[in-house]
Design a protein around this motif. Structure first.
Motif, PDB file in Angstrom:
ATOM      1  N   ARG A 224       0.847  -1.196   0.000  1.00  0.00           N
ATOM      2  CA  ARG A 224       0.000   0.000   0.000  1.00  0.00           C
ATOM      3  C   ARG A 224       0.887   1.252   0.000  1.00  0.00           C
ATOM      4  NH1 ARG A 224      -5.338   0.992   1.288  1.00  0.00           N
ATOM      5  NH2 ARG A 224      -5.584  -1.210   1.849  1.00  0.00           N
ATOM      6  N   SER A 226       1.151   5.365   0.513  1.00  0.00           N
ATOM      7  CA  SER A 226       0.538   6.525   1.162  1.00  0.00           C
ATOM      8  C   SER A 226       0.812   7.758   0.321  1.00  0.00           C
ATOM      9  CB  SER A 226       1.102   6.709   2.573  1.00  0.00           C
ATOM     10  OG  SER A 226       0.710   7.962   3.101  1.00  0.00           O
ATOM     11  N   THR A 276       0.450  -4.218   4.099  1.00  0.00           N
ATOM     12  CA  THR A 276      -0.724  -4.129   4.968  1.00  0.00           C
ATOM     13  C   THR A 276      -1.606  -5.367   4.843  1.00  0.00           C
ATOM     14  OG1 THR A 276      -2.061  -2.982   3.294  1.00  0.00           O
ATOM     15  CG2 THR A 276      -0.723  -1.622   4.768  1.00  0.00           C
ATOM     16  N   ALA A 279      -8.374  -3.857   5.773  1.00  0.00           N
ATOM     17  CA  ALA A 279      -8.723  -2.538   5.263  1.00  0.00           C
ATOM     18  C   ALA A 279      -9.359  -1.694   6.372  1.00  0.00           C
ATOM     19  CB  ALA A 279      -9.696  -2.673   4.085  1.00  0.00           C
ATOM     20  N   GLY A 280      -9.386  -0.389   6.120  1.00  0.00           N
ATOM     21  CA  GLY A 280     -10.029   0.519   7.071  1.00  0.00           C
ATOM     22  C   GLY A 280      -9.350   0.526   8.427  1.00  0.00           C
ATOM     23  N   LYS A 281     -10.162   0.626   9.474  1.00  0.00           N
ATOM     24  CA  LYS A 281      -9.630   0.686  10.840  1.00  0.00           C
ATOM     25  C   LYS A 281      -8.995  -0.627  11.276  1.00  0.00           C
ATOM     26  CE  LYS A 281     -12.869   4.242  12.437  1.00  0.00           C
ATOM     27  NZ  LYS A 281     -13.937   4.579  13.414  1.00  0.00           N
ATOM     28  N   LYS A 282      -9.374  -1.724  10.603  1.00  0.00           N
ATOM     29  CA  LYS A 282      -8.820  -3.027  10.964  1.00  0.00           C
ATOM     30  C   LYS A 282      -7.509  -3.327  10.237  1.00  0.00           C
ATOM     31  CE  LYS A 282     -13.281  -5.170  12.088  1.00  0.00           C
ATOM     32  NZ  LYS A 282     -14.187  -6.301  11.803  1.00  0.00           N
ATOM     33  N   ARG A 283      -7.051  -2.384   9.435  1.00  0.00           N
ATOM     34  CA  ARG A 283      -5.843  -2.605   8.665  1.00  0.00           C
ATOM     35  C   ARG A 283      -4.620  -2.677   9.577  1.00  0.00           C
ATOM     36  NH1 ARG A 283      -6.088   1.470   4.858  1.00  0.00           N
ATOM     37  NH2 ARG A 283      -4.670   2.854   5.967  1.00  0.00           N
TER      38      ARG A 283
END
Length: 336
Positions: A224, A226, A276, A279-283
């Motif tokens: 991933r 950024s 990673t 996804a999201g907050k559980k990433r």
């Protein structure tokens, strides 16, 4: 030296280790064959890992197991290796190709040598590249059609019982030790093309890699990028062995990705690229050095399970080889 520079050293070390292990396995198998082909040579135990060079046998055995629950006993290590390689691709990307496969390692050495010789590696024109990449998928589809669809389990049993299948490992070794002029010419051509183009065989012709690439898209692990931390230096894209334009990706999903982490090891911004999961907050972010550890752990856990389960050593005895090898290869038997 940064942690990510160390990552390159770790990868080269892992690749070298597996390549040496491959050479050692091949050498032990060569000594095993000499016992049957030349009088007076001592008996050397056959290394079961030589079955890793029989991916078609592994695919056949895997299908046979799905239909019957039985692992064929002639080349059981081919089944175990197939499961190990497929599982690692499902769980941790196409890491087998990027870290373990000896052909991948040879390809890398060739294109890196070519880059030193010519100052760069060349790249196919876009549509030529796409057309050539379709070849490996066509080959993959052909094998899956012939074995996965057309070949019934009862046909497989007959093939498993044939002398040809029993010494498929011997025939593979003979391809290299008694190589024909045509085969040598073809291999030489691939080597030259691999000097010029990055991973020519892997990118355009390897059906096994095509299958693993498709399966790797299901892996929970992804590279991933950024946007906030990316400096757009393009170092990741410029150094990617799979020619993926990582700098323009948010999430690398390409089936061409080897999971080699070259993009991470060349990135000057520590937080621009990460491995990673989810996804999201559980990433979750996986530390790069853990990637090869997890890959090798999964790979050898499956192999270990095969060994402990008695599904590693071939059921063929030395006497079986003594009777089959001369009949199929035309060699005179050596006697035990």
């Amino acid at each position: 030296m940064s942690e990510r520079t160390y990552l390159r050293i770790i990868r080269y070390t892992v690749q070298a280790g597996f390549f040496i292990l491959t050479l050692w396995t091949g050498y032990r198998f060569y000594l095993f064959l000499l016992h049957f082909e030349s009088p007076g040579n001592p008996f050397v135990q056959r290394p079961p890992a030589v079955d890793s060079f029989l991916p078609i046998a592994g695919l056949m055995s895997f299908k046979y197991y799905l239909f019957t629950g039985i692992i064929e006993p002639i080349h059981p290590a081919a089944f175990v290796m197939f499961v190990a390689i497929v599982t690692t691709s499902l769980l941790i990307k196409k890491g087998f190709c990027g870290w373990i496969c000896p052909i991948g390692t040879i390809s890398q050495v060739l294109w890196m040598t070519g880059r030193k010789l010519f100052g760069k590696n060349f790249r196919m024109e876009k549509y030529t590249d796409i057309s050539l990449r379709s070849v490996k998928y066509a080959l993959m589809a052909l094998f899956l059609l012939l074995i996965g669809v057309a070949m019934a389990p009862n046909m497989m049993v007959l093939f498993f019982l044939s002398d040809y299948y029993k010494i498929a490992d011997v025939k593979t070794m003979k391809f290299f030790t008694d190589i024909s002029a045509t085969a040598l010419l073809v291999i030489s051509a691939f080597a030259v093309l691999s000097l010029i183009y990055k991973n020519f065989w892997c990118r355009y012709l390897c059906p096994y890699g095509a299958l693993l690439g498709l399966l790797s898209r299901l892996s929970p692990l992804k590279i991933r990028r950024s946007e906030a931390n990316c400096t757009h230096c393009k170092s990741c894209s410029r150094n990617c062995p799979s020619l993926i334009d990582v700098e323009k990706q948010t999430l690398v999903k390409s089936s061409e990705c080897f999971g080699c982490l070259t993009c991470l090891s060349h990135c000057p911004s520590r937080d621009a690229l990460d491995i990673t999961m989810g996804a999201g907050k559980k990433r979750k972010i996986l530390r790069p050095y853990l990637f090869p550890l997890v890959l090798i752990l999964i790979f050898y856990l499956i192999i270990g399970a095969g060994i402990l389960g008695g599904k590693w050593q071939s059921s063929l005895s030395p006497d079986d080889y003594l009777s089959i090898i001369p009949a199929v290869t035309g060699q005179n038997s050596a006697g035990n």
